[in-house]
Design a protein around this motif. Structure first.
Motif, PDB file in Angstrom:
ATOM      1  N   ARG A 164     -21.096  28.087  27.496  1.00  0.00           N
ATOM      2  CA  ARG A 164     -21.104  28.350  25.673  1.00  0.00           C
ATOM      3  C   ARG A 164     -19.740  28.434  25.216  1.00  0.00           C
ATOM      4  O   ARG A 164     -19.329  27.857  24.099  1.00  0.00           O
ATOM      5  N   ASN A 165     -18.951  29.272  26.010  1.00  0.00           N
ATOM      6  CA  ASN A 165     -17.551  29.375  25.267  1.00  0.00           C
ATOM      7  C   ASN A 165     -16.809  27.857  25.412  1.00  0.00           C
ATOM      8  O   ASN A 165     -15.938  27.731  24.750  1.00  0.00           O
ATOM      9  N   ALA A 166     -17.063  27.476  26.670  1.00  0.00           N
ATOM     10  CA  ALA A 166     -16.245  26.035  26.590  1.00  0.00           C
ATOM     11  C   ALA A 166     -16.632  24.959  25.537  1.00  0.00           C
ATOM     12  O   ALA A 166     -15.884  24.282  24.938  1.00  0.00           O
ATOM     13  N   ALA A 167     -18.041  25.137  25.060  1.00  0.00           N
ATOM     14  CA  ALA A 167     -18.486  24.186  23.825  1.00  0.00           C
ATOM     15  C   ALA A 167     -17.644  24.729  22.818  1.00  0.00           C
ATOM     16  O   ALA A 167     -17.525  24.141  22.057  1.00  0.00           O
ATOM     17  N   GLY A 168     -17.201  25.927  22.488  1.00  0.00           N
ATOM     18  CA  GLY A 168     -16.344  26.438  21.452  1.00  0.00           C
ATOM     19  C   GLY A 168     -15.097  26.079  21.508  1.00  0.00           C
ATOM     20  O   GLY A 168     -14.322  25.815  20.613  1.00  0.00           O
ATOM     21  N   TYR A 169     -14.782  26.028  22.766  1.00  0.00           N
ATOM     22  CA  TYR A 169     -13.261  25.450  22.958  1.00  0.00           C
ATOM     23  C   TYR A 169     -12.954  23.971  22.362  1.00  0.00           C
ATOM     24  O   TYR A 169     -11.983  23.438  22.481  1.00  0.00           O
ATOM     25  N   ALA A 170     -13.950  23.306  22.006  1.00  0.00           N
ATOM     26  CA  ALA A 170     -13.798  21.698  21.802  1.00  0.00           C
ATOM     27  C   ALA A 170     -13.148  21.732  20.250  1.00  0.00           C
ATOM     28  O   ALA A 170     -12.716  20.814  19.932  1.00  0.00           O
ATOM     29  N   ARG A 171     -12.869  23.054  19.391  1.00  0.00           N
ATOM     30  CA  ARG A 171     -12.107  23.196  18.473  1.00  0.00           C
ATOM     31  C   ARG A 171     -10.724  23.673  18.661  1.00  0.00           C
ATOM     32  O   ARG A 171     -10.880  24.960  19.200  1.00  0.00           O
ATOM     33  N   LEU A 172      -9.697  23.187  18.206  1.00  0.00           N
ATOM     34  CA  LEU A 172      -8.304  23.871  18.359  1.00  0.00           C
ATOM     35  C   LEU A 172      -8.176  24.438  17.183  1.00  0.00           C
ATOM     36  O   LEU A 172      -7.935  23.901  16.241  1.00  0.00           O
ATOM     37  N   LEU A 173      -7.819  25.778  17.353  1.00  0.00           N
ATOM     38  CA  LEU A 173      -7.513  26.705  16.171  1.00  0.00           C
ATOM     39  C   LEU A 173      -5.977  27.183  16.125  1.00  0.00           C
ATOM     40  O   LEU A 173      -5.304  27.022  17.348  1.00  0.00           O
ATOM     41  N   ALA A 174      -5.366  27.044  15.195  1.00  0.00           N
ATOM     42  CA  ALA A 174      -3.974  27.814  14.812  1.00  0.00           C
ATOM     43  C   ALA A 174      -3.952  29.212  15.187  1.00  0.00           C
ATOM     44  O   ALA A 174      -4.721  29.846  14.651  1.00  0.00           O
ATOM     45  N   PRO A 175      -3.025  29.655  16.103  1.00  0.00           N
ATOM     46  CA  PRO A 175      -2.803  31.068  16.801  1.00  0.00           C
ATOM     47  C   PRO A 175      -2.284  31.844  15.618  1.00  0.00           C
ATOM     48  O   PRO A 175      -2.379  33.042  15.404  1.00  0.00           O
TER      49      PRO A 175
END
Length: 383
Positions: A164-175
């Motif tokens: 489930r986390n890996a599915a959320g990693y499909a979006r790249l967010l600005a840190p």
């Protein structure tokens, strides 16, 4: 005998003719001394110390990448865009990741069902054991089966959470807040986990990246004061200091990377990447002398040299020197001349050792101990 009587007369006539020719031609006029521009090292402008070319960089620079691999389907920002912390920068095709998460969820449900069955069996065997209808070993086997089912359920839960986390990693967010300084992937490209997609220059302090020469790196230290002149603001120097020096030299350039932080200056984000020059007030470990680039001449047998004028005799000599890193219009002199020497600042390529010259300063005034040159009124000093 009478035929030879004319010889003395002829000899006398030839002597008279040569004497008249010599008197009629006059003496050949010697050329006037060559007018040369001279200056003391380090006195023309602010030439003292060392100068290094550099580039404005952000103190915090991050290479942004996805934590999982996949096909890049959308890119929302480009180079130069300002971003905020948490803003979505790009997206991967998450279909496969979502399928993996669904499969992990199904495995979790099966493991939980097995755990429920093992729990019920253990409870029944425990009741039968209290009535002494089953052996102790049979109850122990049910306890072991329950423990195994509980472990499998826990592992399935962890796999599901990871999927489930890996599915959320499909979006790249600005840190953090900043500006996109680099883009290294485009929509449609298949990228690997950890492959850089963007370069983020975080908001905040700016500094200058320079390279220190291998031969003089030990002359510099963290905290050493410096001055920074930006390319878009010539003549304006900002106070700064060395913030860090790399402990290892670059394998190709054999120089040490260093960062020079500005003391009290704010540079806008659009100043990233612009050229700058870092000046040190004095050459570390020695006197801060410098001469114009036009004064440097090839040395006798290699190296570099300067023409030095003796004001008393007005004769020039070629002095071998040791130079530092070249600046935009000057170069530091580390050894070979002193601050009181008169150095030929221009026209040195026309001189020869021992030649008498007419040295003048930048105001076209003869230097002390040297009279004005006997040149025509319209003569212009050579520069």
């Amino acid at each position: 005998m009478r035929g030879a009587a004319w010889l003395p007369a002829l000899a006398l006539g030839l002597a008279g003719t040569l004497a008249l020719a010599g008197c009629g031609g006059g003496d050949v006029a010697a050329p006037p001394p060559r007018v040369v521009l001279v200056a003391h090292p380090g006195t023309a402008g602010d030439q003292g110390g060392l100068a290094f070319a550099g580039e404005v960089r952000a103190r915090e620079e991050s290479a942004l990448s996805f934590r999982v691999g996949g096909k890049l389907v959308r890119r929302f920002v480009d180079v130069g865009d300002r971003v905020r912390a948490g803003q979505v920068l790009a997206e991967l095709d998450a279909q496969d990741l979502q399928l993996q998460a669904s499969a992990a969820q199904a495995r979790l449900a099966a493991a939980q069902g097995e755990l429920a069955r093992a729990s019920a069996d253990r409870a029944r065997y425990a009741a039968l054991a209290r009535q002494q209808l089953v052996s102790r070993s049979a109850l122990d086997a049910q306890d072991a089966a329950y423990a195994a089912a509980a472990g499998q359920s826990k592992a399935a839960r962890a796999d599901y959470d990871a999927a489930r986390n890996a599915a959320g990693y499909a979006r790249l967010l600005a840190p953090r807040d900043g500006v996109i300084a680099l883009r290294q992937a485009e929509a449609g490209q298949v990228v690997a986990a950890g492959q850089p997609i963007f370069g983020l220059a975080a908001d905040g302090a700016r500094e200058i990246a320079i390279a220190l020469p291998e031969a003089r790196v030990h002359d510099f230290s963290v905290g050493q004061p410096a001055q920074v002149e930006l390319w878009n603001a010539p003549g304006k120097r900002l106070p700064a200091h060395i913030r860090e020096i790399s402990p290892a030299a670059d394998a190709q350039t054999r120089t040490y990377a260093a960062r020079v932080a500005l003391d009290d200056a704010r540079i806008a984000a659009d100043g990233l990447g612009q050229s700058a020059r870092v000046y040190f007030a004095a050459a570390p470990g020695g006197a801060a002398l410098a001469v114009p680039l036009a004064a440097v001449q090839p040395g006798p047998g290699g190296g570099k040299a300067l023409w030095v004028v003796d004001p008393a005799t007005r004769r020039v000599r070629l002095a071998p020197v040791r130079l530092g890193p070249y600046a935009e219009d000057s170069v530091p002199v580390l050894a070979g001349v002193s601050a009181g020497d008169w150095v030929v600042a221009a026209g040195g390529h026309l001189l020869r050792a021992g030649e008498v010259v007419a040295p003048v300063d930048r105001d076209d005034r003869p230097v002390d101990g040297a009279p004005a040159a006997a040149a025509p009124a319209d003569a212009t000093p050579e520069r």
